[in-house]
Design an enzyme around this catalytic site. Structure first.
Site, PDB file in Angstrom:
ATOM      1  N   HIS A  57      -2.745 -19.520  13.485  1.00  0.00           N
ATOM      2  CA  HIS A  57      -3.801 -19.426  12.329  1.00  0.00           C
ATOM      3  C   HIS A  57      -3.133 -18.527  11.195  1.00  0.00           C
ATOM      4  CE1 HIS A  57      -7.884 -19.664  10.871  1.00  0.00           C
ATOM      5  NE2 HIS A  57      -7.831 -18.559  10.369  1.00  0.00           N
ATOM      6  N   HIS A 108     -13.325 -22.826  10.146  1.00  0.00           N
ATOM      7  CA  HIS A 108     -13.817 -21.737  10.938  1.00  0.00           C
ATOM      8  C   HIS A 108     -14.538 -22.668  12.049  1.00  0.00           C
ATOM      9  CE1 HIS A 108     -15.541 -17.589  10.534  1.00  0.00           C
ATOM     10  NE2 HIS A 108     -14.123 -17.695  10.255  1.00  0.00           N
TER      11      HIS A 108
END
Length: 763
Positions: A57, A108
């Site tokens: 990420h 998200h």
């Protein structure tokens, strides 16, 4: 005393156990890379920060080299990928000032699966902070959502929680929700996707950077942390987002989801506007750097401010304002507490910053524990050093932290095979078309989006319910511009076909770009730039890594063909659970501009007697289509045709000077017939459709656009289309209060009720 993790000379099993006991998100090989970079065993803080900063990420350690395939340069690129958001060159005024639109894309996914409301809300807050830290005023947000089987109670709970979270943050923040989409597929049953886009507007002279200037170390630049006090919320969030979801870890993972406070963020944005004005008036705006505290928290923000410039940093962990006592150094440095920013400023400006936030804008009394604090300084030499309670808990090269861990994943083509489509011997056209229009992937999502404030700033022109791409006027608040300049329209869209990626990830990537651009073009705008959020499975599995590579190559191929660059993006991997991975999903955002005086087009029929045309050839391939899902949850094995040359011609044709086009809708889920039915349902106008398409041709999802043309302009429309090599198909005429074809007759009133209310009945 800071613990030391004894990695050197340990077996893989021993290292795995050691990392598990200390919640460190590194593999044994990565742990050994850390030892090699440091020349010693790491402290617990160092191991923790590498586990976060070295996650997929944060570091893109296995995807970075494939992202280089994407085009990133073009005449409309004011700032490309590399900072918190990209900037699109939108307008240059008569006095020579350039106005840009800041454009960013984020995911998200994992947080929203575990804690839906907070996960989605903090996604909105985070993407808006990415925009604000470039110096822009945030003017809009979009969301692109993917959920599992709608009949499942879990899906309904996630859908309600996520959409409530989006509205629950965006509405009080005062940022309009400009658009998005919602699609459903069983591959998302255990891993929903929550992708968010945000936009802001600024002058080129007001652009801020997320790296310190060349003289930062020499001038003693200081780091100032602004916002909420650091707590445990979100600790390990980026490493949590870089692992497959496991039901046994659900409760533990909730701690990796941040807690949202949109009212504090709104206060932050207001304070920023005042601060930037003060700095601009004193000639100091260009002297500062700024980063949002997202993945990796304070550590990530401060190290990224200095690393690429060859500098280091000294961080006093004790100086960081915290919400509770006895937090360990690793948590203070790496927690992803929301509503925080980090400035790097020359020391002569430090008193102004502290006065501005702590006194003028009274942060300590606005929110408990919030404030601005000096937490360290920029140093020469390239070493990142953090001291906690008089002990050095981190001493490492800044560039090693940001880019030291890399991995070359094996890639192997997927062996998934799907049976050919099995069409029923006889199809009840009327019943099936009503079912298609009422499908959760075709019908209106308004029952879940009507609570979003879509017009709060007064700049929205056409909403998500009125056009294929939301249209807004981003320059209305710049009083120095002429009224004509203030009314230059922009359009923004997102697209990601949900199912076709299972059959062909490359085609899915190409179609996502085509659909996003077609939405802009159908509305009447020219696409200036793109963003991406690439959602794929576990990169440690060669077949799932192959899906990512294929998707990246597909979007690169289409974007290059359309000569449209990417200005920002995001990669979200590990969208997988014990039962498998999500359908490969490249999610594309597009930003467009209208020529002065051009009115945006709606996606509903406008005039009786006008003619209906289709651009984009049809085939009978139904692989990955919505009708395949409805006809027994089939997949088929032949994906749609995605002709890059034809798509380029259609996109260019739709923005040529006026040709009598009254409205337009893109062909996506449900095919051409679904587009026609939606345009009819929105307008309450019927259509006569004599076109002799087969059922498969009507429901084929090859990229295309359905266009309503004024009767008097048909000859010109056809001539101009044929001149550039297109073959417009005449579908029929807008007329009456029924939609009728060779095999069906449908009431417009019934179609409208199905379209607007089907999801309301299923929620």
């Amino acid at each position: 005393m800071e613990p030391i993790l004894e990695i050197d000379q340990k077996t893989d099993a021993e290292i795995i156990r050691l990392f598990s006991e200390n919640s460190v998100a590194l593999t044994p090989d990565e742990g050994r890379q850390v030892v090699s970079m440091l020349g010693r065993n790491p402290t617990l803080t160092e191991a923790t920060l590498w586990g976060i900063q070295g996650s997929e990420h944060s570091s893109y350690k296995s995807s970075r080299k494939y992202l280089k395939l994407l085009p990133v340069e073009g005449k409309h690129v004011l700032m490309g990928p590399g900072e918190d958001a990209g900037i699109v060159r939108f307008h240059t005024s008569r006095n020579g000032e350039t106005y840009g639109i800041v454009f960013a894309h984020e995911s998200h996914n994992h947080p929203s699966q575990v804690v839906p409301f907070e996960g989605a809300a903090t996604g909105v807050g985070g993407i808006c902070r990415d925009i604000a830290c470039m110096g822009a005023r945030v003017v809009g947000a979009l969301d692109s959502l993917r959920f599992g089987d709608l009949d499942l109670p879990l899906t309904k709970r996630l859908l309600a929680g996520v959409t409530n979270g989006i509205g629950g943050y965006g509405n009080p923040l005062g940022v309009p929700n400009l658009g998005g989409d919602i699609l459903f597929d069983e591959s998302f049953n255990e891993n929903c996707l929550v992708n968010v886009v945000a936009l802001g507007v600024l002058k080129e002279s007001g652009v801020l950077h997320s790296f310190v200037p060349e003289n930062a170390a020499e001038d003693g630049y200081e780091f100032i942390l602004v916002g909420k006090p650091t707590d445990r919320s979100g600790f390990g969030g980026s490493s949590f987002a870089s692992a497959s979801l496991n039901e046994d870890d659900r409760e533990k993972n909730k701690g990796a989801v941040q807690e949202p406070n949109p009212f504090l963020e709104r206060h932050l944005f207001a304070a920023f506007g005042d601060l930037f004005s003060r700095l601009e008036q004193s000639g100091n705006l260009s002297r500062i750097a700024l980063k949002d505290l997202g993945a990796g928290g304070i550590l990530c923000a401060t190290v990224e401010l200095v690393a690429e410039q060859g500098f280091g940093a000294e961080i006093s962990v004790d100086a960081i304002h915290v919400a509770e006592n006895n937090l360990p150094a690793a948590v203070i440095l790496c927690a992803e507490t929301q509503e925080r920013f980090c400035f790097a400023v020359p020391p002569d400006l430090t008193p102004l910053f502290l006065e501005h936030f702590n006194t003028r804008w009274d942060f300590p009394n606005v929110s408990q524990g919030a404030r601005a604090s000096v937490i360290g300084k920029v140093i020469s030499g390239g070493v990142y050093c953090a001291v906690f309670q008089e002990e050095e808990v981190c001493h490492a090269k800044a560039l090693d932290i940001t880019k030291g861990i890399s991995v070359n994943r094996p890639v192997s083509p997927s062996q998934k095979k799907y049976a050919p489509m099995c069409m029923p011997e006889k199809i009840d056209w009327e019943e099936t078309l009503q079912k298609l229009l009422g499908s959760e992937n075709v019908t209106s999502t308004r029952p879940f989006t009507e609570t979003y404030d879509q017009t709060v700033q007064g700049n929205t022109v056409l909403t998500r319910d009125e056009a294929e791409a939301v249209t807004f006027a981003p320059l209305r608040d710049f009083s120095e511009l002429s009224p004509k300049e203030q009314e230059i329209f922009a359009a923004v869209s997102v697209a990601s076909p949900a199912r076709v990626g299972k059959i062909c990830p490359r085609t899915q990537g190409k179609m996502a770009v085509a659909q996003a651009v077609f939405k802009i073009a159908a509305t009447g705008g020219e696409t200036l730039a793109l963003t991406d959020c690439l959602n794929y499975g576990n990169p440690e599995i060669p077949e799932q890594m192959w899906e990512f590579v294929e998707g990246a190559e597909g979007i690169a191929e289409m974007a290059k063909a359309l000569d449209t660059p990417f200005v920002s993006g995001n990669v979200s991997l590990y969208n997988a659970s014990e039962s498998g991975s999500v359908s490969p999903s490249a999610n594309i955002g597009a930003l467009g501009k209208f020529c002065c005086g051009i009115s945006p087009r709606k996606n509903a029929f406008q005039k009786e007697g006008s003619q209906i045309f289709l651009l984009g050839k049809r085939t009978e391939s139904l692989g990955g289509s919505e009708i395949a899902r409805l006809l027994g949850n089939q997949m088929g094995n032949t994906p749609p045709t995605c002709d890059t040359e034809e798509i380029k011609k259609i996109a260019e044709f739709l923005i040529l000077p006026e040709k009598g086009i009254l409205s337009a809708g893109i062909v996506a889920e449900g095919g051409t017939i679904a587009t026609v039915l939606k345009m009819s349902a929105r307008s309450l106008k019927g259509a006569y459709l004599p076109k002799n398409f087969s059922f498969a041709e009507w429901t084929n999802e090859n990229p295309g656009v359905v266009i309503e043309v004024e009767r008097e302009s048909v000859s010109l429309f056809v001539a101009q289309a044929e001149e550039i090599g297109l073959e417009p198909e005449h579908l029929g005429e807008v007329q009456g209060d029924i939609v009728t074809g060779k095999e069906f007759t449908l009431s417009v009133i019934e179609l409208s009720d199905i379209f607007w209310n089907s999801l309301r009945k299923k929620r």
